[in-house]
Scaffold this motif. Structure first.
Motif, PDB file in Angstrom:
ATOM      1  N   LEU A  52       1.228  -1.250  -0.282  1.00  0.00           N
ATOM      2  CA  LEU A  52      -0.048  -0.178  -0.522  1.00  0.00           C
ATOM      3  C   LEU A  52       1.115   1.490  -0.097  1.00  0.00           C
ATOM      4  O   LEU A  52       2.231   1.100   0.427  1.00  0.00           O
ATOM      5  CB  LEU A  52      -0.822  -0.354   0.840  1.00  0.00           C
ATOM      6  CG  LEU A  52      -1.655  -0.827   1.398  1.00  0.00           C
ATOM      7  CD1 LEU A  52      -2.739  -1.477   3.126  1.00  0.00           C
ATOM      8  CD2 LEU A  52      -2.318  -0.882   0.469  1.00  0.00           C
ATOM      9  N   PRO A  53       0.535   2.359  -0.440  1.00  0.00           N
ATOM     10  CA  PRO A  53       1.196   3.737  -0.494  1.00  0.00           C
ATOM     11  C   PRO A  53       1.122   3.962   1.102  1.00  0.00           C
ATOM     12  O   PRO A  53       0.512   4.000   1.899  1.00  0.00           O
ATOM     13  CB  PRO A  53       0.559   4.437  -1.064  1.00  0.00           C
ATOM     14  CG  PRO A  53      -1.485   3.561  -1.744  1.00  0.00           C
ATOM     15  CD  PRO A  53      -0.655   2.339  -1.540  1.00  0.00           C
ATOM     16  N   ALA A  54       2.062   4.677   1.401  1.00  0.00           N
ATOM     17  CA  ALA A  54       2.261   5.391   1.935  1.00  0.00           C
ATOM     18  C   ALA A  54       3.587   6.568   2.213  1.00  0.00           C
ATOM     19  O   ALA A  54       3.996   7.066   3.315  1.00  0.00           O
ATOM     20  CB  ALA A  54       3.335   4.123   2.876  1.00  0.00           C
ATOM     21  N   ALA A  55       2.319   6.987   1.280  1.00  0.00           N
ATOM     22  CA  ALA A  55       4.074   8.745   1.071  1.00  0.00           C
ATOM     23  C   ALA A  55       3.556   9.430   2.791  1.00  0.00           C
ATOM     24  O   ALA A  55       4.310  10.222   3.062  1.00  0.00           O
ATOM     25  CB  ALA A  55       2.972   9.448  -0.083  1.00  0.00           C
ATOM     26  N   ASP A  56       2.777   9.344   2.778  1.00  0.00           N
ATOM     27  CA  ASP A  56       2.087  10.391   4.357  1.00  0.00           C
ATOM     28  C   ASP A  56       3.175   9.354   5.447  1.00  0.00           C
ATOM     29  O   ASP A  56       3.309  10.946   6.192  1.00  0.00           O
ATOM     30  CB  ASP A  56       0.653  10.242   4.936  1.00  0.00           C
ATOM     31  CG  ASP A  56       0.598   8.850   4.798  1.00  0.00           C
ATOM     32  OD1 ASP A  56       0.517   7.702   4.400  1.00  0.00           O
ATOM     33  OD2 ASP A  56      -0.304   8.538   5.935  1.00  0.00           O
ATOM     34  N   LEU A  57       3.929   8.744   5.466  1.00  0.00           N
ATOM     35  CA  LEU A  57       4.276   8.756   6.347  1.00  0.00           C
ATOM     36  C   LEU A  57       5.708   8.737   6.242  1.00  0.00           C
ATOM     37  O   LEU A  57       6.710   8.984   7.486  1.00  0.00           O
ATOM     38  CB  LEU A  57       4.634   7.118   6.799  1.00  0.00           C
ATOM     39  CG  LEU A  57       3.507   6.190   6.897  1.00  0.00           C
ATOM     40  CD1 LEU A  57       3.161   5.496   6.711  1.00  0.00           C
ATOM     41  CD2 LEU A  57       2.389   7.273   8.124  1.00  0.00           C
ATOM     42  N   GLU A  64       5.954   8.922  15.508  1.00  0.00           N
ATOM     43  CA  GLU A  64       5.000   8.889  14.566  1.00  0.00           C
ATOM     44  C   GLU A  64       4.301   8.025  13.608  1.00  0.00           C
ATOM     45  O   GLU A  64       2.371   8.137  13.634  1.00  0.00           O
ATOM     46  CB  GLU A  64       5.199  10.541  13.630  1.00  0.00           C
ATOM     47  CG  GLU A  64       5.756  11.580  14.217  1.00  0.00           C
ATOM     48  CD  GLU A  64       5.844  12.699  14.056  1.00  0.00           C
ATOM     49  OE1 GLU A  64       5.508  14.041  14.224  1.00  0.00           O
ATOM     50  OE2 GLU A  64       6.709  13.241  12.710  1.00  0.00           O
ATOM     51  N   ALA A  65       5.136   7.489  12.849  1.00  0.00           N
ATOM     52  CA  ALA A  65       4.304   7.150  11.657  1.00  0.00           C
ATOM     53  C   ALA A  65       3.708   5.217  12.269  1.00  0.00           C
ATOM     54  O   ALA A  65       1.877   5.151  11.512  1.00  0.00           O
ATOM     55  CB  ALA A  65       5.981   6.451  11.053  1.00  0.00           C
ATOM     56  N   SER A  66       4.480   5.173  13.183  1.00  0.00           N
ATOM     57  CA  SER A  66       3.831   4.166  14.392  1.00  0.00           C
ATOM     58  C   SER A  66       2.247   4.304  14.471  1.00  0.00           C
ATOM     59  O   SER A  66       1.720   3.826  14.217  1.00  0.00           O
ATOM     60  CB  SER A  66       4.855   3.521  15.493  1.00  0.00           C
ATOM     61  OG  SER A  66       3.898   2.124  15.849  1.00  0.00           O
ATOM     62  N   ALA A  67       2.021   5.553  14.657  1.00  0.00           N
ATOM     63  CA  ALA A  67       0.686   5.757  15.370  1.00  0.00           C
ATOM     64  C   ALA A  67      -0.228   6.362  14.828  1.00  0.00           C
ATOM     65  O   ALA A  67      -1.486   5.953  13.883  1.00  0.00           O
ATOM     66  CB  ALA A  67       1.131   7.512  16.115  1.00  0.00           C
ATOM     67  N   LEU A  68       0.222   6.567  13.551  1.00  0.00           N
ATOM     68  CA  LEU A  68      -0.509   7.036  12.082  1.00  0.00           C
ATOM     69  C   LEU A  68      -1.070   5.588  11.666  1.00  0.00           C
ATOM     70  O   LEU A  68      -2.170   5.643  11.590  1.00  0.00           O
ATOM     71  CB  LEU A  68      -0.103   7.928  10.974  1.00  0.00           C
ATOM     72  CG  LEU A  68       0.288   8.540  11.021  1.00  0.00           C
ATOM     73  CD1 LEU A  68       1.686   9.721  10.199  1.00  0.00           C
ATOM     74  CD2 LEU A  68      -1.134   9.518  11.257  1.00  0.00           C
ATOM     75  N   LEU A  69       0.142   4.693  11.654  1.00  0.00           N
ATOM     76  CA  LEU A  69      -0.173   3.392  11.077  1.00  0.00           C
ATOM     77  C   LEU A  69      -1.465   2.577  12.169  1.00  0.00           C
ATOM     78  O   LEU A  69      -2.358   1.644  11.515  1.00  0.00           O
ATOM     79  CB  LEU A  69       0.878   2.253  11.041  1.00  0.00           C
ATOM     80  CG  LEU A  69       1.958   2.632  10.031  1.00  0.00           C
ATOM     81  CD1 LEU A  69       2.979   1.702  10.432  1.00  0.00           C
ATOM     82  CD2 LEU A  69       0.978   2.353   8.616  1.00  0.00           C
ATOM     83  N   LYS A  70      -1.050   3.159  13.711  1.00  0.00           N
ATOM     84  CA  LYS A  70      -1.911   2.067  14.541  1.00  0.00           C
ATOM     85  C   LYS A  70      -3.994   2.405  13.947  1.00  0.00           C
ATOM     86  O   LYS A  70      -4.665   2.405  13.689  1.00  0.00           O
ATOM     87  CB  LYS A  70      -1.875   2.617  15.785  1.00  0.00           C
ATOM     88  CG  LYS A  70      -2.440   1.738  17.143  1.00  0.00           C
ATOM     89  CD  LYS A  70      -1.984   2.139  18.312  1.00  0.00           C
ATOM     90  CE  LYS A  70      -2.811   0.798  19.014  1.00  0.00           C
ATOM     91  NZ  LYS A  70      -1.367   0.734  19.861  1.00  0.00           N
ATOM     92  N   ASP A  71      -3.560   3.804  14.278  1.00  0.00           N
ATOM     93  CA  ASP A  71      -5.215   4.115  13.099  1.00  0.00           C
ATOM     94  C   ASP A  71      -5.989   4.202  12.248  1.00  0.00           C
ATOM     95  O   ASP A  71      -7.047   4.206  12.175  1.00  0.00           O
ATOM     96  CB  ASP A  71      -4.238   6.397  12.592  1.00  0.00           C
ATOM     97  CG  ASP A  71      -4.587   6.715  14.925  1.00  0.00           C
ATOM     98  OD1 ASP A  71      -4.506   6.063  15.648  1.00  0.00           O
ATOM     99  OD2 ASP A  71      -4.302   7.844  14.767  1.00  0.00           O
TER     100      ASP A  71
END
Length: 79
Positions: A52-57, A64-71
């Protein structure tokens, strides 16, 4: 089976969350070849593999990336 985003630039050890979940899903090894043109995450979920795309990370701290992935993926994934 929990979702498992994987940082393919790191080495996974036999005791990591990924290695243990992959073994439960019937995987003995995962070989990734080639390159993506944009930041991506690899998801292994109950034997199904998805990129999956992950440009936002990109450019974020690990926390921060881990928190976004968890959400995005839910509380049962591991990085």
């Amino acid at each position: 089976m929990p979702l498992l985003p994987v940082n393919v630039n790191s080495r996974q050890t036999s005791s990591s969350h990924f290695a243990l979940a992959a073994k439960r899903a019937g995987l003995d090894a995962l070989v990734i070849t080639g390159a993506r043109s944009q930041p991506s995450i690899l998801i292994v979920d109950d034997g199904r593999i998805e990129v999956l795309p992950a440009a936002d990370l990109w450019g974020r701290s690990a926390q921060e990336a881990s928190a976004l992935l968890k959400d995005r993926l839910g509380p049962h994934f591991h990085t």
